[in-house]
Design a protein around this motif. Structure first.
Motif, PDB file in Angstrom:
ATOM      1  N   GLY A 111     -33.403 -22.841  18.473  1.00 26.72           N
ATOM      2  CA  GLY A 111     -32.411 -21.886  17.984  1.00 26.72           C
ATOM      3  C   GLY A 111     -32.574 -20.508  18.585  1.00 26.72           C
ATOM      4  O   GLY A 111     -31.595 -19.771  18.748  1.00 26.72           O
TER       5      GLY A 111
ATOM      6  N   ILE B  59     -30.443 -19.940  21.655  1.00 32.44           N
ATOM      7  CA  ILE B  59     -29.035 -19.651  21.420  1.00 32.44           C
ATOM      8  C   ILE B  59     -28.853 -18.241  20.884  1.00 32.44           C
ATOM      9  O   ILE B  59     -27.943 -17.511  21.302  1.00 32.44           O
ATOM     10  N   SER B  60     -29.713 -17.813  19.955  1.00 32.67           N
ATOM     11  CA  SER B  60     -29.593 -16.473  19.401  1.00 32.67           C
ATOM     12  C   SER B  60     -29.758 -15.419  20.484  1.00 32.67           C
ATOM     13  O   SER B  60     -28.979 -14.453  20.551  1.00 32.67           O
TER      14      SER B  60
ATOM     15  N   GLU C 227     -24.440 -12.427  15.047  1.00 27.01           N
ATOM     16  CA  GLU C 227     -24.515 -13.893  15.052  1.00 27.01           C
ATOM     17  C   GLU C 227     -25.271 -14.392  13.835  1.00 27.01           C
ATOM     18  O   GLU C 227     -24.873 -15.372  13.194  1.00 27.01           O
ATOM     19  N   SER C 228     -26.368 -13.720  13.504  1.00 24.95           N
ATOM     20  CA  SER C 228     -27.151 -14.118  12.336  1.00 24.95           C
ATOM     21  C   SER C 228     -26.345 -13.951  11.058  1.00 24.95           C
ATOM     22  O   SER C 228     -26.407 -14.790  10.146  1.00 24.95           O
TER      23      SER C 228
ATOM     24  N   SER D  95     -23.743 -16.798  10.883  1.00 28.32           N
ATOM     25  CA  SER D  95     -24.384 -18.058  10.531  1.00 28.32           C
ATOM     26  C   SER D  95     -24.829 -18.055   9.073  1.00 28.32           C
ATOM     27  O   SER D  95     -24.736 -19.076   8.382  1.00 28.32           O
TER      28      SER D  95
ATOM     29  N   THR E 251     -29.663 -22.054  14.990  1.00 21.57           N
ATOM     30  CA  THR E 251     -29.939 -20.672  15.376  1.00 21.57           C
ATOM     31  C   THR E 251     -30.768 -20.016  14.266  1.00 21.57           C
ATOM     32  O   THR E 251     -30.869 -20.528  13.149  1.00 21.57           O
ATOM     33  N   TRP E 252     -31.333 -18.862  14.566  1.00 21.83           N
ATOM     34  CA  TRP E 252     -32.145 -18.178  13.565  1.00 21.83           C
ATOM     35  C   TRP E 252     -31.317 -17.821  12.335  1.00 21.83           C
ATOM     36  O   TRP E 252     -31.793 -17.942  11.205  1.00 21.83           O
TER      37      TRP E 252
END
Length: 304
Positions: free
Chosen positions: A99, A102-103, A238-239, A242, A254-255
């Motif tokens: 992940g 990707i992050s 992004e985090s 998600s 991902t994270w």
């Protein structure tokens, strides 16, 4: 002959090399200033280690990210599972390493989009007059006024299924996140009013020369600093997506996705969220410190 005067010959005295001021290249001077920012240097080491781990780690730790072991559900860190396991018994170290790729890829790709778009638009704004300049400034104000997160959520909600059909679930979400974050983070570097631009124009510099020789080189420092900040902002965005369940699907850990999946197990398996949260925290903190160091190192007015 008496009474005559003779002018003493002029003697050129060579200045020893060690007595001459040594010329220092701009790159060396920037590095000298940067390395005095200890937190920035330490952050570079941390970022290099994190990037190396997510790039090379899966080749060393070969546990499949989707391998299910119900007998090891919610296991705490052990020698067999150094980061523990999730509710399906999947190895969290393997999922963290995968992940992380990707992050970080989202962060760097969004930064590239923002910097390229911002530099081009900024160069055009730096030499344009009249209606072109007015339109560019209007677009700038529009992007500054729009709230990033709500619009990001709306765009992903509207176009995620469409792009999934074209490039798959992983590629569709990746493209949407990168383009929207990069589109919102572009840097409009309008340097038209700077003295060096006016001086170059007064000397008869052509438009291509004005852009290539004057505007772009002098905007390099702000672009680099803004680019580092954009990486951190993109990783956080992004985090956040998600964590809200609108980012990558569950099979792409991902994270941010790991944090989202761990939120219901914080009381019995805190390690699940701890490692993902620590990775995001360290990465963003390191990038911000690097940005601070670059800002100070690239500022000609700052003496360190």
């Amino acid at each position: 002959m008496a009474g005559s005067t003779h002018a003493s010959p002029t003697v050129d005295v060579a200045v020893p090399l060690e007595g001459r001021p040594r010329r220092v290249s701009p790159g060396f001077e920037t590095w000298r200033k940067f390395r005095r920012h200890r937190m920035a240097v330490a952050s570079v080491v941390i970022l290099v280690l994190l990037t190396s781990a997510v790039v090379l780690g899966p080749f060393i730790w070969r546990v499949p990210i989707n391998e299910i072991d119900f007998t090891a559900r919610l296991s705490t860190p052990t020698w067999e599972h150094p980061f523990g396991t999730d509710d399906l018994g999947q190895d969290l170290l393997a999922r963290m390493l995968y992940g992380g790729r990707i992050s970080l890829a989202v962060g760097f790709a969004a930064m590239a989009v923002a910097v390229i778009a911002g530099t081009l638009i900024g160069a055009i704004a730096g030499i344009s007059r009249g209606s072109v300049d007015a339109v560019l400034m209007w677009i700038t104000d529009l992007f500054l006024a729009l709230p990033q997160l709500p619009l990001l959520l709306l765009v992903i909600y509207l176009f995620r299924d469409f792009l999934k059909g074209l490039v798959g679930p992983e590629g569709g979400v990746f493209i949407l996140i990168v383009m929207v974050i990069g589109g919102f983070r572009w840097q409009f570097l309008s340097l038209r009013e700077k003295e060096f631009v006016e001086a170059a124009r007064a000397l008869g510099a052509t438009t291509p020369r004005l852009v290539i020789k004057h505007i772009l080189p002098n905007s390099l420092g702000p672009v680099i600093v803004a680019g580092t900040i954009d990486i951190a902002a993109a990783i956080i965005a992004e985090s956040t997506l998600s964590f809200l369940g609108l980012g990558f699907p569950p099979d792409i850990p991902t994270w941010g996705r790991l944090l989202f999946d761990a939120k219901d197990y914080l009381d019995i398996a805190p390690h699940w969220a701890l490692f993902a949260g620590a990775a995001i925290f360290l990465t963003v903190l390191a990038i911000n410190f690097i940005g601070d160091g670059l800002r100070d190192a690239l500022d000609p007015r700052k003496v360190m």
